[in-house]
Design an enzyme around this catalytic site. Structure first.
Site, PDB file in Angstrom:
ATOM      1  N   LYS A 252       0.802  -1.232   0.000  1.00 49.18           N
ATOM      2  CA  LYS A 252       0.000   0.000   0.000  1.00 49.18           C
ATOM      3  C   LYS A 252       0.836   1.285   0.000  1.00 49.18           C
ATOM      4  O   LYS A 252       0.417   2.298  -0.557  1.00 49.18           O
ATOM      5  CB  LYS A 252      -0.952   0.007   1.206  1.00 49.18           C
ATOM      6  CG  LYS A 252      -2.118  -0.952   1.069  1.00 49.18           C
ATOM      7  CD  LYS A 252      -3.089  -0.784   2.228  1.00 49.18           C
ATOM      8  CE  LYS A 252      -4.212  -1.791   2.104  1.00 49.18           C
ATOM      9  NZ  LYS A 252      -5.249  -1.617   3.126  1.00 49.18           N
TER      10      LYS A 252
ATOM     11  N   ASN B 112      -4.944   1.972  -1.651  1.00 47.41           N
ATOM     12  CA  ASN B 112      -5.441   0.588  -1.760  1.00 47.41           C
ATOM     13  C   ASN B 112      -6.115   0.339  -3.105  1.00 47.41           C
ATOM     14  O   ASN B 112      -6.459  -0.794  -3.424  1.00 47.41           O
ATOM     15  CB  ASN B 112      -6.398   0.250  -0.605  1.00 47.41           C
ATOM     16  CG  ASN B 112      -7.760   0.880  -0.768  1.00 47.41           C
ATOM     17  OD1 ASN B 112      -7.886   1.951  -1.358  1.00 47.41           O
ATOM     18  ND2 ASN B 112      -8.787   0.244  -0.258  1.00 47.41           N
TER      19      ASN B 112
ATOM     20  N   GLY C 198      -6.086   1.990  17.785  1.00 43.90           N
ATOM     21  CA  GLY C 198      -5.212   1.547  16.704  1.00 43.90           C
ATOM     22  C   GLY C 198      -4.640   2.713  15.927  1.00 43.90           C
ATOM     23  O   GLY C 198      -5.205   3.827  15.938  1.00 43.90           O
ATOM     24  N   ALA C 199      -3.501   2.440  15.278  1.00 42.64           N
ATOM     25  CA  ALA C 199      -2.849   3.479  14.467  1.00 42.64           C
ATOM     26  C   ALA C 199      -2.179   2.847  13.252  1.00 42.64           C
ATOM     27  O   ALA C 199      -1.238   3.405  12.692  1.00 42.64           O
ATOM     28  CB  ALA C 199      -1.827   4.248  15.303  1.00 42.64           C
TER      29      ALA C 199
ATOM     30  N   GLY D 275      -2.718   0.792   9.298  1.00 40.69           N
ATOM     31  CA  GLY D 275      -3.225   1.259   8.006  1.00 40.69           C
ATOM     32  C   GLY D 275      -4.707   1.615   8.024  1.00 40.69           C
ATOM     33  O   GLY D 275      -5.112   2.662   7.521  1.00 40.69           O
ATOM     34  N   ALA D 276      -5.527   0.739   8.624  1.00 40.62           N
ATOM     35  CA  ALA D 276      -6.971   0.990   8.647  1.00 40.62           C
ATOM     36  C   ALA D 276      -7.278   2.220   9.496  1.00 40.62           C
ATOM     37  O   ALA D 276      -8.066   3.092   9.093  1.00 40.62           O
ATOM     38  CB  ALA D 276      -7.709  -0.237   9.184  1.00 40.62           C
TER      39      ALA D 276
ATOM     40  N   GLY E 141     -17.879  -4.367  10.808  1.00 36.26           N
ATOM     41  CA  GLY E 141     -16.887  -4.077   9.764  1.00 36.26           C
ATOM     42  C   GLY E 141     -17.313  -4.511   8.366  1.00 36.26           C
ATOM     43  O   GLY E 141     -16.644  -4.193   7.376  1.00 36.26           O
TER      44      GLY E 141
HETATM   45  P1  NDP Z   1      -1.936  -2.943  10.810  1.00 39.65           P
HETATM   46  O1  NDP Z   1      -1.047  -4.116  11.036  1.00 39.65           O
HETATM   47  O2  NDP Z   1      -1.479  -1.817   9.975  1.00 39.65           O
HETATM   48  O3  NDP Z   1      -2.339  -2.317  12.268  1.00 39.65           O
HETATM   49  C1  NDP Z   1      -2.758  -3.129  13.332  1.00 39.65           C
HETATM   50  C2  NDP Z   1      -3.144  -2.258  14.518  1.00 39.65           C
HETATM   51  O4  NDP Z   1      -3.648  -3.110  15.564  1.00 39.65           O
HETATM   52  C3  NDP Z   1      -1.969  -1.493  15.126  1.00 39.65           C
HETATM   53  O5  NDP Z   1      -2.421  -0.244  15.604  1.00 39.65           O
HETATM   54  C4  NDP Z   1      -1.563  -2.397  16.295  1.00 39.65           C
HETATM   55  O6  NDP Z   1      -0.931  -1.695  17.356  1.00 39.65           O
HETATM   56  C5  NDP Z   1      -2.925  -2.876  16.763  1.00 39.65           C
HETATM   57  N1  NDP Z   1      -2.853  -4.117  17.536  1.00 39.65           N
HETATM   58  C6  NDP Z   1      -2.684  -5.385  17.045  1.00 39.65           C
HETATM   59  N2  NDP Z   1      -2.684  -6.268  18.074  1.00 39.65           N
HETATM   60  C7  NDP Z   1      -2.855  -5.545  19.210  1.00 39.65           C
HETATM   61  C8  NDP Z   1      -2.956  -5.885  20.601  1.00 39.65           C
HETATM   62  N3  NDP Z   1      -2.884  -7.158  21.018  1.00 39.65           N
HETATM   63  N4  NDP Z   1      -3.134  -4.879  21.501  1.00 39.65           N
HETATM   64  C9  NDP Z   1      -3.238  -3.592  21.093  1.00 39.65           C
HETATM   65  N5  NDP Z   1      -3.136  -3.214  19.796  1.00 39.65           N
HETATM   66  C10 NDP Z   1      -2.962  -4.176  18.872  1.00 39.65           C
HETATM   67  O7  NDP Z   1      -3.296  -3.552  10.261  1.00 39.65           O
HETATM   68  P2  NDP Z   1      -4.442  -2.776   9.444  1.00 39.65           P
HETATM   69  O8  NDP Z   1      -4.638  -1.439  10.073  1.00 39.65           O
HETATM   70  O9  NDP Z   1      -4.175  -2.856   8.004  1.00 39.65           O
HETATM   71  O10 NDP Z   1      -5.707  -3.711   9.735  1.00 39.65           O
HETATM   72  C11 NDP Z   1      -6.306  -3.754  11.034  1.00 39.65           C
HETATM   73  C12 NDP Z   1      -7.550  -4.640  10.958  1.00 39.65           C
HETATM   74  O11 NDP Z   1      -8.509  -3.979  10.139  1.00 39.65           O
HETATM   75  C13 NDP Z   1      -7.290  -6.006  10.314  1.00 39.65           C
HETATM   76  O12 NDP Z   1      -7.904  -6.993  11.105  1.00 39.65           O
HETATM   77  C14 NDP Z   1      -7.977  -5.919   8.953  1.00 39.65           C
HETATM   78  O13 NDP Z   1      -8.504  -7.142   8.551  1.00 39.65           O
HETATM   79  C15 NDP Z   1      -9.087  -4.913   9.245  1.00 39.65           C
HETATM   80  N6  NDP Z   1      -9.514  -4.173   8.048  1.00 39.65           N
HETATM   81  C16 NDP Z   1     -10.849  -4.137   7.781  1.00 39.65           C
HETATM   82  C17 NDP Z   1     -11.305  -3.460   6.673  1.00 39.65           C
HETATM   83  C18 NDP Z   1     -12.764  -3.450   6.382  1.00 39.65           C
HETATM   84  O14 NDP Z   1     -13.123  -3.065   5.262  1.00 39.65           O
HETATM   85  N7  NDP Z   1     -13.628  -3.800   7.309  1.00 39.65           N
HETATM   86  C19 NDP Z   1     -10.382  -2.745   5.752  1.00 39.65           C
HETATM   87  C20 NDP Z   1      -8.996  -2.787   6.181  1.00 39.65           C
HETATM   88  C21 NDP Z   1      -8.599  -3.497   7.284  1.00 39.65           C
HETATM   89  P3  NDP Z   1       0.673  -1.409  17.349  1.00 39.65           P
HETATM   90  O15 NDP Z   1       0.872  -0.189  16.502  1.00 39.65           O
HETATM   91  O16 NDP Z   1       0.992  -1.188  18.779  1.00 39.65           O
HETATM   92  O17 NDP Z   1       1.326  -2.651  16.780  1.00 39.65           O
END
Ligand code: NDP
Length: 282
Positions: free
Chosen positions: A70, A91, A130-131, A133-134, A248
């Site tokens: 991305k 995307n 969260g921070a 991509g989404a 979602g």
């Molecule tokens: P990323 O890997 O870019 O980000 C993941 C985020 O989750 C980070 O902020 C991470 O925190 C946090 N995280 C993961 N595990 C934990 C935990 N145990 N405790 C606290 N924070 C946690 O992923 P994306 O942003 O791309 O995707 C996130 C979700 O969104 C996915 O499950 C994806 O399937 C879903 N999604 C849904 C869409 C839809 O259309 N409904 C579209 C796009 C994504 P840290 O920074 O600390 O690692």
């Protein structure tokens, strides 16, 4: 003369095998009687440049990008939408007259699903867990759609602070990073709370974000980006406190619908797309 040549779209990713978008887009092409195909293609990180060349060589209408492409795709594009420019990630690519135009429909899909449920973002306080991509795409679109303030709660401090300062600097919304403490209290002035972490995604369906669920009130609208399962424990717990909830699935369908229209110029059959997705997760 009969035309046997289909118009091509698809997705580049690695891993990509479990990406369900093709089912949704192909159902929409069939419903609208369009001779289009959506190809799910594994592209290794080092091959992205060649893959983007092939979008031009094959005259594809466009392509979706998923992990890990991305951000890396940006140098191969001719133009970016204002939102994609701020988010710094794309995307969806649309090819027009040999030029590649980059858009980010993740956040737009979220906002459309939210608005379709009767909510508005105008002057609202939004809290995002969260921070990644989404979260980034959602935060930027919430800001561009009139949110007054955005709280970013994230486990890793650096990423959380970076997103809050991006919103603060590049949009009219104010934003603040909040350190994620155990049993984190949700700010009481929150209108819209969004889980934009990957917590709760199948198969880890019993996981839920570590927040104090008693701080969720009936005045809040609570949303999840997780679409499999649609009814996450996070949303169930929010509903138990009287909050309105949005799954979602709407975000996923709406962004696929936006992509469909960007590629075909035809209004998307959203109901057909939603049914196709629901069947996939039955
Ligand atoms: P990323 O890997 O870019 O980000 C993941 C985020 O989750 C980070 O902020 C991470 O925190 C946090 N995280 C993961 N595990 C934990 C935990 N145990 N405790 C606290 N924070 C946690 O992923 P994306 O942003 O791309 O995707 C996130 C979700 O969104 C996915 O499950 C994806 O399937 C879903 N999604 C849904 C869409 C839809 O259309 N409904 C579209 C796009 C994504 P840290 O920074 O600390 O690692």
């Amino acid at each position: 003369m009969k035309n046997y040549r289909a118009e091509l779209t698809g997705v580049f990713g690695d891993p990509v095998d479990d990406n369900p978008t093709g089912v949704v887009e192909e159902a929409a092409f069939a419903a609208k009687n369009l001779n289009y195909r959506y190809l799910t293609i594994k592209v290794l990180p080092e091959d992205l440049g060649k893959a983007m060349d092939s979008v031009k060589i094959f005259g594809m209408k466009g392509i979706n990008l998923t992990m890990p492409h991305k951000i890396k795709v940006l140098p191969y594009l001719d133009e970016l939408s204002p939102a994609a420019e701020i988010i710094g990630a794309v995307n969806t690519v649309i090819q027009k007259e040999g030029k590649l135009f980059g858009e980010n429909t993740d956040g737009k899909g979220f906002v459309t699903a939210l608005k379709n449920s009767g909510e508005t973002l105008d002057k609202k306080n939004v809290t995002i867990l969260g921070a990644g991509g989404a979260a980034r795409a959602i935060a930027v679109e919430c800001a561009l759609n009139g949110a007054a303030h955005i709280n970013i709660i994230n486990r890793s401090i650096e990423k959380g602070e970076e997103l809050a300062s991006l919103i603060q600097m590049k949009t009219d919304s104010s934003a603040k990073y909040l350190n994620w403490k155990n049993n984190m209290a949700i700010p009481s002035d929150t209108d819209i709370l969004i889980n934009a972490t990957s917590i709760g995604f199948s198969p880890n369906v019993t996981d839920k974000p570590d927040i104090d669920y008693t701080t969720i009130t009936p005045e809040m609208c609570v949303c999840d980006v997780i679409f499999n399962p649609a009814e996450t424990i996070f949303l169930k717990s929010a509903a138990e406190n009287g909050a309105k909830t949005i799954t979602g699935l709407g975000m996923l369908v709406q962004q696929a619908a936006l992509n469909f229209t960007l590629w075909t110029g035809v209004e998307a059959p959203v109901d057909v797309m939603e049914d196709a997705l629901k069947k996939e997760f039955e």
